[in-house]
Write a protein that holds these residues in place. Structure first.
Motif, PDB file in Angstrom:
ATOM      1  N   THR A 195      -2.974   2.638  -5.886  1.00  0.00           N
ATOM      2  CA  THR A 195      -2.484   0.269  -5.912  1.00  0.00           C
ATOM      3  C   THR A 195      -3.052  -0.189  -4.527  1.00  0.00           C
ATOM      4  O   THR A 195      -3.137   0.361  -3.671  1.00  0.00           O
ATOM      5  CB  THR A 195      -1.126   0.484  -6.010  1.00  0.00           C
ATOM      6  N   SER A 196      -2.612  -1.322  -5.055  1.00  0.00           N
ATOM      7  CA  SER A 196      -3.327  -2.345  -4.114  1.00  0.00           C
ATOM      8  C   SER A 196      -1.809  -2.561  -2.834  1.00  0.00           C
ATOM      9  O   SER A 196      -1.811  -3.505  -2.293  1.00  0.00           O
ATOM     10  CB  SER A 196      -3.829  -3.397  -4.442  1.00  0.00           C
ATOM     11  N   ALA A 197      -1.049  -1.736  -3.415  1.00  0.00           N
ATOM     12  CA  ALA A 197       0.452  -2.524  -2.064  1.00  0.00           C
ATOM     13  C   ALA A 197       0.155  -1.589  -1.101  1.00  0.00           C
ATOM     14  O   ALA A 197      -1.094  -0.867  -0.398  1.00  0.00           O
ATOM     15  CB  ALA A 197       1.585  -0.923  -2.518  1.00  0.00           C
ATOM     16  N   ALA A 198       1.144  -2.845   0.264  1.00  0.00           N
ATOM     17  CA  ALA A 198       0.965  -2.293   1.092  1.00  0.00           C
ATOM     18  C   ALA A 198       1.061  -1.286   1.261  1.00  0.00           C
ATOM     19  O   ALA A 198       1.700  -0.536   1.350  1.00  0.00           O
ATOM     20  CB  ALA A 198       1.361  -3.797   1.897  1.00  0.00           C
ATOM     21  N   ASP A 199       0.730  -1.356   2.818  1.00  0.00           N
ATOM     22  CA  ASP A 199       0.961   0.066   3.246  1.00  0.00           C
ATOM     23  C   ASP A 199       2.312   0.630   4.378  1.00  0.00           C
ATOM     24  O   ASP A 199       3.395   2.016   4.176  1.00  0.00           O
ATOM     25  CB  ASP A 199       0.027   0.199   4.919  1.00  0.00           C
TER      26      ASP A 199
END
Length: 185
Positions: free
Chosen positions: A63-67
């Motif tokens: 996904t492109s979710a933040a770390d």
């Protein structure tokens, strides 16, 4: 588009997994050092994993979710961590798709420079006295996308469309901070 082909670039699955494992370990180490330094400066700071567990284990569908989700002195921010093996005297390269996802989700970039990213002994091969970082807001990320042309640069960033910011332009966009300004390491 095949998600694996896009993620792996020209790497095999084993190469990709090894690269992700190493880069995640480096990022986690830097986050721990960053948090430690912020605490020494008197900040109340904590963080939790966001999206994935940040162990570097293979995730079937990325996904492109933040770390991470950081909370600093009561203010929460989503943070994506990036590293660069080079100093801040040449250029910075960012993937267009990552910047667009960050902007959409309100994610800040925390970018560390002068990191021994290609070393299996990155902790001992990184000279912490030379490590610097920048924090890039979603607003600045949008300005960067509007200012610099996107281009695929061969194998850099897996051939994905990127923007390059030359060092001469840094004063317009970034403030660089040493990792260890107070404690000296």
């Amino acid at each position: 588009m095949n998600n694996h082909k896009y993620r792996f670039d020209s790497r095999s699955k084993d190469e990709f997994m090894s690269d992700i494992k190493r880069s995640t370990a480096i990022e986690r180490w830097l986050v721990e050092l960053y948090v430690e330094e912020k605490q020494k400066q008197g900040n109340n700071i904590s963080y939790i994993n966001n999206g994935v567990d940040n162990t570097g284990e293979f995730v079937e569908r990325a996904t492109s979710a933040a770390d991470y989700k950081f909370t600093i002195n009561g203010e929460s921010r989503l943070i994506e961590v990036k590293t660069s093996p080079i100093g801040n005297n040449t250029k910075s390269t960012f993937k267009v798709s990552s910047l667009k996802a960050n902007i959409k989700d309100g994610v800040y970039l925390l970018v560390f420079y002068n990191i021994a990213t290609r070393s299996n002994n990155f902790k001992q091969d990184t000279d912490l006295s030379k490590v610097e970082f920048i924090i890039v807001s979603p607003y600045i990320q949008r300005q960067l996308l509007d200012t610099y042309p996107a281009k695929a640069y061969g194998k850099i960033m897996g051939g994905k469309p990127c923007i390059k910011i030359p060092a001469a332009d840094y004063p317009s966009w970034f403030n660089f901070y040493p990792l260890y300004p107070i404690s000296g390491g």
